[in-house]
Scaffold this active site. Sequence first.
Site, PDB file in Angstrom:
ATOM      1  N   SER A  96     -28.343  43.065  39.014  1.00 23.94           N
ATOM      2  CA  SER A  96     -29.102  42.222  40.444  1.00 23.94           C
ATOM      3  C   SER A  96     -27.779  42.084  41.413  1.00 23.94           C
ATOM      4  O   SER A  96     -26.814  42.100  41.434  1.00 23.94           O
ATOM      5  CB  SER A  96     -29.200  40.793  39.904  1.00 23.94           C
ATOM      6  OG  SER A  96     -29.629  40.142  40.826  1.00 23.94           O
TER       7      SER A  96
ATOM      8  N   ARG B  60     -40.820  39.502  24.063  1.00 25.61           N
ATOM      9  CA  ARG B  60     -40.230  38.915  23.065  1.00 25.61           C
ATOM     10  C   ARG B  60     -40.088  39.495  21.731  1.00 25.61           C
ATOM     11  O   ARG B  60     -39.089  38.974  20.824  1.00 25.61           O
ATOM     12  CB  ARG B  60     -40.840  37.463  22.888  1.00 25.61           C
ATOM     13  CG  ARG B  60     -40.836  36.666  24.073  1.00 25.61           C
ATOM     14  CD  ARG B  60     -39.620  36.321  24.703  1.00 25.61           C
ATOM     15  NE  ARG B  60     -39.626  35.343  25.734  1.00 25.61           N
ATOM     16  CZ  ARG B  60     -39.538  35.911  27.100  1.00 25.61           C
ATOM     17  NH1 ARG B  60     -39.448  37.184  27.582  1.00 25.61           N
ATOM     18  NH2 ARG B  60     -39.829  35.264  28.115  1.00 25.61           N
TER      19      ARG B  60
ATOM     20  N   ASP C 239     -42.105  44.196  32.877  1.00 29.58           N
ATOM     21  CA  ASP C 239     -41.146  43.077  32.491  1.00 29.58           C
ATOM     22  C   ASP C 239     -41.795  41.902  32.330  1.00 29.58           C
ATOM     23  O   ASP C 239     -43.114  41.757  32.854  1.00 29.58           O
ATOM     24  CB  ASP C 239     -39.987  42.779  33.044  1.00 29.58           C
ATOM     25  CG  ASP C 239     -40.086  42.323  34.544  1.00 29.58           C
ATOM     26  OD1 ASP C 239     -41.317  41.829  34.770  1.00 29.58           O
ATOM     27  OD2 ASP C 239     -39.156  42.578  35.258  1.00 29.58           O
TER      28      ASP C 239
ATOM     29  N   SER D  62     -44.641  43.599  37.312  1.00 26.49           N
ATOM     30  CA  SER D  62     -43.750  42.299  37.110  1.00 26.49           C
ATOM     31  C   SER D  62     -44.355  41.291  38.008  1.00 26.49           C
ATOM     32  O   SER D  62     -44.622  41.485  38.995  1.00 26.49           O
ATOM     33  CB  SER D  62     -42.177  42.805  37.475  1.00 26.49           C
ATOM     34  OG  SER D  62     -41.368  41.461  37.554  1.00 26.49           O
TER      35      SER D  62
ATOM     36  N   TYR E  20     -32.353  43.547  47.040  1.00 28.32           N
ATOM     37  CA  TYR E  20     -33.115  42.852  48.037  1.00 28.32           C
ATOM     38  C   TYR E  20     -32.754  43.274  49.594  1.00 28.32           C
ATOM     39  O   TYR E  20     -31.483  43.680  49.663  1.00 28.32           O
ATOM     40  CB  TYR E  20     -32.880  41.164  47.979  1.00 28.32           C
ATOM     41  CG  TYR E  20     -33.193  40.581  46.746  1.00 28.32           C
ATOM     42  CD1 TYR E  20     -34.697  40.191  46.507  1.00 28.32           C
ATOM     43  CD2 TYR E  20     -32.195  40.160  45.755  1.00 28.32           C
ATOM     44  CE1 TYR E  20     -35.151  39.738  45.593  1.00 28.32           C
ATOM     45  CE2 TYR E  20     -32.772  39.624  44.767  1.00 28.32           C
ATOM     46  CZ  TYR E  20     -34.085  39.379  44.515  1.00 28.32           C
ATOM     47  OH  TYR E  20     -34.489  38.643  43.276  1.00 28.32           O
TER      48      TYR E  20
ATOM     49  N   HIS F  89     -42.098  38.696  38.330  1.00 29.40           N
ATOM     50  CA  HIS F  89     -40.655  38.066  38.603  1.00 29.40           C
ATOM     51  C   HIS F  89     -40.492  36.889  37.513  1.00 29.40           C
ATOM     52  O   HIS F  89     -39.946  35.881  37.794  1.00 29.40           O
ATOM     53  CB  HIS F  89     -40.537  37.477  39.973  1.00 29.40           C
ATOM     54  CG  HIS F  89     -39.196  37.317  40.630  1.00 29.40           C
ATOM     55  ND1 HIS F  89     -38.868  38.371  41.374  1.00 29.40           N
ATOM     56  CD2 HIS F  89     -38.096  36.734  40.394  1.00 29.40           C
ATOM     57  CE1 HIS F  89     -37.488  37.995  41.795  1.00 29.40           C
ATOM     58  NE2 HIS F  89     -37.152  37.039  40.979  1.00 29.40           N
TER      59      HIS F  89
ATOM     60  N   LYS G 180     -39.985  47.236  42.186  1.00 30.69           N
ATOM     61  CA  LYS G 180     -40.288  46.137  41.213  1.00 30.69           C
ATOM     62  C   LYS G 180     -41.213  45.093  41.823  1.00 30.69           C
ATOM     63  O   LYS G 180     -40.643  44.370  42.807  1.00 30.69           O
ATOM     64  CB  LYS G 180     -38.935  45.642  40.782  1.00 30.69           C
ATOM     65  CG  LYS G 180     -39.001  44.809  39.579  1.00 30.69           C
ATOM     66  CD  LYS G 180     -37.673  44.249  39.215  1.00 30.69           C
ATOM     67  CE  LYS G 180     -37.752  43.190  38.014  1.00 30.69           C
ATOM     68  NZ  LYS G 180     -38.292  41.907  38.719  1.00 30.69           N
TER      69      LYS G 180
ATOM     70  N   THR H  76     -36.921  44.879  44.811  1.00 31.63           N
ATOM     71  CA  THR H  76     -37.635  43.923  44.205  1.00 31.63           C
ATOM     72  C   THR H  76     -38.542  43.512  45.584  1.00 31.63           C
ATOM     73  O   THR H  76     -38.128  43.229  46.702  1.00 31.63           O
ATOM     74  CB  THR H  76     -36.847  42.877  43.945  1.00 31.63           C
ATOM     75  OG1 THR H  76     -35.997  42.774  42.659  1.00 31.63           O
ATOM     76  CG2 THR H  76     -37.746  41.282  43.544  1.00 31.63           C
TER      77      THR H  76
END
Length: 343
Positions: free
Chosen positions: A90, A275, A271, A238, A114, A240, A216, A140
Site C-alpha cells: 500500500s 475467508r 477481494d 473490490s 493513490y 474496499h 482496483k 485504487t
Amino acid sequence: MSPSAYDYYAGGANDEITLAANERGFSKLAFRPRVLTGVDEVDTSTTMLGTRLPFPVALAPTAFNRLGHPDGEIAAARAAAAAGTLMCCSTIASTSLEDIALAAPDGARWFQLYVYRDREVTRDLIQRAEASGYRAIVLTVDTPRLGRRERDVRVPFNLPDGVSIQNLERYGRNDATRWGGSSSFQEYVHRLLDASLTWESVDWLCATTTLPVVIKGVIAPSDGEHAIEHGAAAVVVSNHGGRQLDGTMATIDALPAVAHAISGRIPILLDGGVRRGTDVLKAIALGAKAVLIGRPYLWALAAQGEAGVARVLEMFRSEIDLAMALAGVRSVGDIGPGLVERI
C-alpha cells in the site's frame, strides 16, 4: 491491539452492511462437485501477469501493518515470499516501499497507488516502485473521498509513536502521525487525494509507467470495459472491504457481470469477504483468476507476526487443495461456472 487500531482494521463504513455482505455472499453459493475425475494429484497453481503463483491467493494492499505487529509490512512481505505468492504493498504503508523490497528481495510485489493532487508526488512514487522491482501498479479508483468509518469516530483513530506513512516522508506529506480530532484523518486524505480523476487519468498513468496497470475498485460491468479500453492489464473487483460506500453490492455478487463484460480479455482478481479456500474456488468459478486477502492476514500478523501470515497462507493453500479434490477438479483451469450454483 489498541481499541483504535483494532477498529481501524475491523471496521467498515456506516452500518457495515457491505462489510457483512462480502462474507455472506459466499454462503449463498453451493457447489455441484463432480466425481470419479481422478484427483490423485491436484495442481493449485496459476499465473497472474506473468508471475506464477503456487495457489491463487495474494496479499491485498492494507495500510499501517505496524498497528498489528512491530515488523508490519516486512513480516508480511517475507511470509508471502516464502509461500511463493505476491504481496500488493500500500501507498499508506507504515514501511517504505524500498524497505519492503529489501526485506524480501526474491518476493513478487505489486505497488498500490493513490493519485495525489500533486502529480509529481504520484510520478515519483511510480518511479520508486519501478526502481525497487515492483511488477505492477495497482490504481485504487474507489476512493475519491474516504467513506465514513464510524468506528474510527467513536474511538478516534490516531497513529501511535513510531508508526507513520513512510512512503510520503520525503515529500513533506507525512504530517498524519497525529490527527487530533475524530474526522481529521478523513480531512488529511481529502487534502492529498485527487478526487477529479477520470478514465483519462488512467491513460496518463499507463503512459507514465513501464509496468502493467491494474484497476482496483471495479463493481460495474461497464467499468470493466472502460478499464480495457484505457489500457489496464487487469482489474480487481473490490468494494474496499466494505469501507467506502455502504450498501454497495458484495464483490462475489458483482463478479459474474464484470466477468461477462470482460469476457477473458484481461484477468480479474477479487477481494472482499474471502475467508476460506472454498471461497477462493467460488470466486474462480465465477470468473476470477485469483483473490486478494486483507483482514485474514492482518489478524494473523497481529497474532503471530511473520509466522502468523505464513500460517494463514498455508491454511488457504491446503484448503484450496482439499476443496479442489473434493469438488473433482484437478487444476485451477478446470474450475468453471458449472461448479457452483446460487441458492
